[in-house]
Write an enzyme that holds these catalytic residues in place. Structure first.
Site, short mmCIF file in Angstrom:
data_model
loop_
_atom_site.label_atom_id
_atom_site.label_comp_id
_atom_site.label_asym_id
_atom_site.label_seq_id
_atom_site.Cartn_x
_atom_site.Cartn_y
_atom_site.Cartn_z
N LYS A 165 15.86 22.52 -11.72
CA LYS A 165 15.15 21.26 -11.96
C LYS A 165 15.98 20.23 -12.70
O LYS A 165 16.73 20.54 -13.60
CB LYS A 165 13.88 21.52 -12.78
CG LYS A 165 12.77 22.24 -12.05
CD LYS A 165 12.23 21.52 -10.83
CE LYS A 165 11.45 20.26 -11.17
NZ LYS A 165 10.21 20.57 -11.91
N HIS B 114 0.83 -1.22 0.00
CA HIS B 114 0.00 0.00 0.00
C HIS B 114 0.85 1.26 0.00
O HIS B 114 0.42 2.31 0.47
CB HIS B 114 -0.95 0.03 1.21
CG HIS B 114 -1.68 -1.24 1.45
ND1 HIS B 114 -2.92 -1.52 0.93
CD2 HIS B 114 -1.33 -2.36 2.15
CE1 HIS B 114 -3.32 -2.72 1.30
NE2 HIS B 114 -2.35 -3.26 2.03
N GLU C 183 9.50 8.87 -17.11
CA GLU C 183 8.09 9.24 -17.29
C GLU C 183 7.57 8.78 -18.65
O GLU C 183 6.45 8.29 -18.79
CB GLU C 183 7.91 10.75 -17.14
CG GLU C 183 8.22 11.26 -15.75
CD GLU C 183 8.31 12.78 -15.72
OE1 GLU C 183 7.34 13.41 -15.30
OE2 GLU C 183 9.33 13.35 -16.14
N SER D 183 14.53 22.17 -16.82
CA SER D 183 13.33 22.97 -17.02
C SER D 183 13.73 24.23 -17.79
O SER D 183 14.80 24.78 -17.56
CB SER D 183 12.72 23.34 -15.68
OG SER D 183 11.90 24.48 -15.81
#
Ligand code: ARG
Length: 473
Positions: free
Chosen positions: A286, A159, A293, A280
């Site tokens: 960043k 979980h 992804e 970024s």
């Protein structure tokens, strides 16, 4: 544009409507079949000559011509012509242009229906073999990463809540299991694609005395199809490979998600190499895990390809229907997407840096050894349900005091159950807790090391016979 081009012949009076041609033409994607198509035609022509259906001279001219056409189309010296519809007509028309009459005999005893089924099976076998290799490389990368961190512990989760301590290596080896099964599924798909449809004709075989087994052997097929309607009318071999691709990409997405999570500042278990991250355009600080992804996201595409494929075939009457052309793009897209994703994932894992200190700290926080307290009492004769209850009570006490279980005093423990003694603290060390899980498939060091050695041998990762006991680079 002339309507007599392509496969239409003099049955037709006018040309194909421009819109119709655009939807009908498949050459933009089925050019991937060029090598398979030429190999299939060469084997077919050789067999026609062996059987005395065409002359040896014609077969020799066809063979030379096909190689020239293939090389010219592959190099771009010859341009693909969409008016010629598909890869098959592009190759055949160019062959006829090159060698004349002999070329007009190539299609004897053959249809584009058994031709495309053959080409697709050859393509599937070849592409799937590459997939098996890429899966093997990712498995090897995971095993090497696991071997490099065999003593590192991490929280195991259920979980997404810290549950029990495990070995980092055990976590990586869980993914190696998934990709090993994916490899097995791809190999299964290869075995069922390994059947030659050539000789099935358009749907009902042919009147010429073809040697079906001979062409099949020439092309490296293990068997010939047993029913001509089925051979030209199904694409289940492609659906099967794409199903295996979909599951492999699902597994990749889970690993990709863990990389995103692990490399977040919140979790911080690992760092991806700069080679696999983007910045970024606005925020200079960043470092984004874009590739992880993208691998995660491409699952939609691959699963979608499977849905597309299976839906095209659903409800189709026998035998060949043009619908089947629509199975090609999702097949190529799924296989090419998974192949690329496997390579990217292997690169990201190989270059991944784990923060072992941070992992160890995470193991020490959150009462991950609560089960040990219960097991300890069970060893003193307490029923597990009662022991679980006592341990739960102690976790609550620890939370109230804002400490970990090991910080509770013996008096506090004994207040909950008199059977607690001083040796209980030994049980609360996470490394001991992991090593006590000494069953097949469990994360004890001996078990994980045995798994690593087994896999290193299977995947050929062992260093050539020296005295190197470690076995991994
Ligand atoms: N491009 C076609 C396909 O992919 C080749 C077979 C065409 N056959 C036909 N009868 N029109 O299915």
């Amino acid at each position: 544009m002339s309507g007599t081009k392509g496969a239409r012949g003099r049955r037709f009076e006018g040309g194909l409507d421009a819109l119709a041609q655009r939807m009908n033409a498949s050459v933009d994607f089925d050019r991937r079949l060029l090598d398979a198509d030429v190999a299939g035609s060469r084997a077919h022509a050789r067999m026609l000559a062996r059987q005395g259906v065409i002359s040896a001279d014609d077969a020799a001219a066809i063979d030379r011509g096909l190689v020239e056409v293939r090389d010219a189309l592959a190099s771009g010296e010859l341009a693909w012509d969409p008016a010629l519809e598909d890869v098959h007509m592009n190759v055949e028309a160019r062959l006829i242009e090159k060698i004349g009459d002999a070329g007009r005999r190539l299609h004897t005893g053959r249809s584009r229906n058994d031709q495309v089924a053959t080409d697709l099976r050859l393509w599937v076998k070849d592409a799937a073999t590459t997939l098996v290799a890429r899966l093997g490389e990712l498995r090897a990368t995971l095993v090497k990463k696991a071997a490099a961190h065999v003593d590192a512990l991490m929280p195991g989760y259920t979980h997404l809540q810290r549950a029990q301590p495990v070995r980092v290596a055990h976590h990586f080896l869980a993914y190696q299991e998934m990709f090993e099964r994916d490899q097995g599924r791809v190999l299964d798909a290869i075995a069922r694609a390994d059947v030659s449809p050539l000789g099935s004709g358009a749907l009902a075989g042919t009147t010429f005395p073809l040697d079906r087994a001979g062409v099949a052997e020439d092309l490296g097929f293990a068997a010939i199809s047993r029913n001509s309607l089925d051979a030209v009318g199904d694409r289940d071999f492609a659906i099967e490979l794409v199903a295996a691709c979909a599951l492999a990409q699902v597994h990749l997405s889970r690993l990709a998600e863990e990389l995103v999570l692990w490399c977040s500042q919140e979790v911080g278990f690992a760092r991806l190499s700069d080679r696999w991250c983007s910045g970024s355009s606005l925020m200079p600080q960043k470092k984004n895990p874009d590739l992880a992804e993208l691998v995660r996201a491409k699952t939609g595409r691959v699963v979608g390809a499977w849905v597309t494929l299976v839906t095209v075939v659903k409800g189709l009457p026998l035998a060949y229907n043009k619908d089947l052309q629509e199975t090609q793009e999702p097949l190529y897209d799924a296989v090419e997407t998974v192949t690329a994703s496997l390579e990217v994932m292997a690169g990201m894992i190989a270059d991944l840096t784990l923060d072992e200190a941070r992992l160890a700290r995470a193991v020490g926080e959150g009462h991950l050894v609560a089960t040990e307290l219960a097991d300890y009492l069970v060893n003193k004769g307490v029923a597990f349900r009662d022991a679980h209850d006592v341990a739960g009570h102690l976790v609550r006490k620890a939370i109230e005091r804002g400490v970990e279980l090991a910080a509770l005093s013996l008096d506090e423990l004994r207040a909950a159950d008199v059977r607690f003694a001083d040796d209980v603290y030994g049980w609360l060390d996470p490394a001991t807790a992991v090593d006590r899980r000494d069953l097949p498939g469990a994360p004890a060091r001996v078990r994980v090391v045995a798994e690593l050695r087994r896999l290193e041998a299977e995947l050929g990762l062992l260093a050539p016979a020296t005295n190197d006991a470690g076995g991994s680079p």
